[in-house]
Design a protein around this motif. Structure first.
Motif, PDB file in Angstrom:
ATOM      1  N   ASP A  41      25.734  53.428  -3.382  1.00 59.23           N
ATOM      2  CA  ASP A  41      25.401  54.228  -2.207  1.00 59.23           C
ATOM      3  C   ASP A  41      26.128  53.646  -0.998  1.00 59.23           C
ATOM      4  OD1 ASP A  41      24.224  56.066  -0.511  1.00 59.23           O
ATOM      5  OD2 ASP A  41      22.171  55.561  -1.043  1.00 59.23           O
ATOM      6  N   SER A  42      26.313  54.447   0.011  1.00 55.73           N
ATOM      7  CA  SER A  42      26.967  53.978   1.226  1.00 55.73           C
ATOM      8  C   SER A  42      26.051  53.011   1.969  1.00 55.73           C
ATOM      9  CB  SER A  42      27.304  55.172   2.128  1.00 55.73           C
ATOM     10  OG  SER A  42      26.103  55.779   2.562  1.00 55.73           O
ATOM     11  N   ALA A  59      24.901  53.287   4.824  1.00 51.42           N
ATOM     12  CA  ALA A  59      23.869  54.055   5.520  1.00 51.42           C
ATOM     13  C   ALA A  59      22.833  54.631   4.558  1.00 51.42           C
ATOM     14  CB  ALA A  59      24.519  55.188   6.313  1.00 51.42           C
ATOM     15  N   GLY A  60      23.103  54.549   3.265  1.00 50.89           N
ATOM     16  CA  GLY A  60      22.170  55.071   2.275  1.00 50.89           C
ATOM     17  C   GLY A  60      22.144  56.577   2.203  1.00 50.89           C
ATOM     18  N   ASP A  61      23.247  57.216   2.588  1.00 54.02           N
ATOM     19  CA  ASP A  61      23.256  58.677   2.649  1.00 54.02           C
ATOM     20  C   ASP A  61      24.231  59.349   1.670  1.00 54.02           C
ATOM     21  OD1 ASP A  61      25.616  57.939   3.851  1.00 54.02           O
ATOM     22  OD2 ASP A  61      25.383  59.221   5.604  1.00 54.02           O
ATOM     23  N   ARG A 102      25.226  61.412  -1.191  1.00 52.44           N
ATOM     24  CA  ARG A 102      24.590  62.400  -2.070  1.00 52.44           C
ATOM     25  C   ARG A 102      25.185  62.303  -3.470  1.00 52.44           C
ATOM     26  NH1 ARG A 102      23.897  67.769   1.696  1.00 52.44           N
ATOM     27  NH2 ARG A 102      22.185  66.917   2.942  1.00 52.44           N
ATOM     28  N   THR A 144      28.311  63.197   1.648  1.00 47.80           N
ATOM     29  CA  THR A 144      27.094  62.802   2.351  1.00 47.80           C
ATOM     30  C   THR A 144      26.541  64.025   3.081  1.00 47.80           C
ATOM     31  OG1 THR A 144      28.205  62.230   4.421  1.00 47.80           O
ATOM     32  CG2 THR A 144      28.068  60.489   2.742  1.00 47.80           C
ATOM     33  N   ALA A 145      25.443  63.836   3.786  1.00 48.57           N
ATOM     34  CA  ALA A 145      24.867  64.920   4.584  1.00 48.57           C
ATOM     35  C   ALA A 145      25.833  65.352   5.684  1.00 48.57           C
ATOM     36  CB  ALA A 145      23.538  64.470   5.181  1.00 48.57           C
ATOM     37  N   GLU A 146      26.700  64.458   6.086  1.00 47.31           N
ATOM     38  CA  GLU A 146      27.657  64.743   7.157  1.00 47.31           C
ATOM     39  C   GLU A 146      28.896  65.482   6.666  1.00 47.31           C
ATOM     40  OE1 GLU A 146      26.873  64.021  10.366  1.00 47.31           O
ATOM     41  OE2 GLU A 146      24.961  63.401   9.468  1.00 47.31           O
TER      42      GLU A 146
END
Length: 147
Positions: free
Chosen positions: A38-39, A41-43, A45, A127-129
């Motif tokens: 995981d990154s 930042a924990g984000d 996906r 990621t979410a971004e």
């Protein structure tokens, strides 16, 4: 020597058992498996790993054959996945067999360094971004200089 590039998961225990079965001529077996991390930042996906089949397996087979020859291995195995992989999923595995541990460890590290920096895979983190291609890291390239 075995090289597999596959979409589906693999069973590490079963692979090690199959790799070592009947090996009375080797004193050292080294295995390494990599997971999708995981990154910070924990984000993350998921990660998307792309490859060109006509190029990927032959390139890995060539470097695995070099490892077998260079370190007098009795055997080597590389499994690398492609497709959509979530954090924590297995991404790859390397196994080496040699009469003595130094050669098995060195060959495994050589193969892992090659897979990390030169194997023809393209990785995208989602990621979410949004999505971004993973750039080569200087430390991964520097690791190859020791070989």
């Amino acid at each position: 020597m075995e090289v597999r590039v596959q979409a589906g998961p693999f069973d590490i225990g079963a692979e090690i058992s199959r790799f070592t079965e009947g090996r009375t001529d080797m004193g050292a077996i080294v295995t390494f498996s990599g997971l999708v991390r995981d990154s910070a930042a924990g984000d993350l996906r998921h990660m998307e790993i792309e490859h060109y089949p006509a190029m990927t397996a032959p390139a890995i087979e060539k470097i695995a054959a070099e490892a077998v020859s260079r370190w007098s291995l009795g055997d080597a195995m590389v499994i690398h996945r492609h497709g959509r992989l979530a954090p924590g999923e297995q991404i790859m595995m390397v196994a080496t067999a040699a009469p003595h541990r130094a050669d098995a460890f060195a060959a495994a590290e050589f193969l892992m360094d090659y897979l990390k920096s030169r194997a023809p895979f393209w990785k995208k983190e989602v990621t979410a971004e949004g999505a971004a291609w993973v750039a080569a890291k200087d430390e991964d390239e520097a690791a190859l200089t020791r070989w």
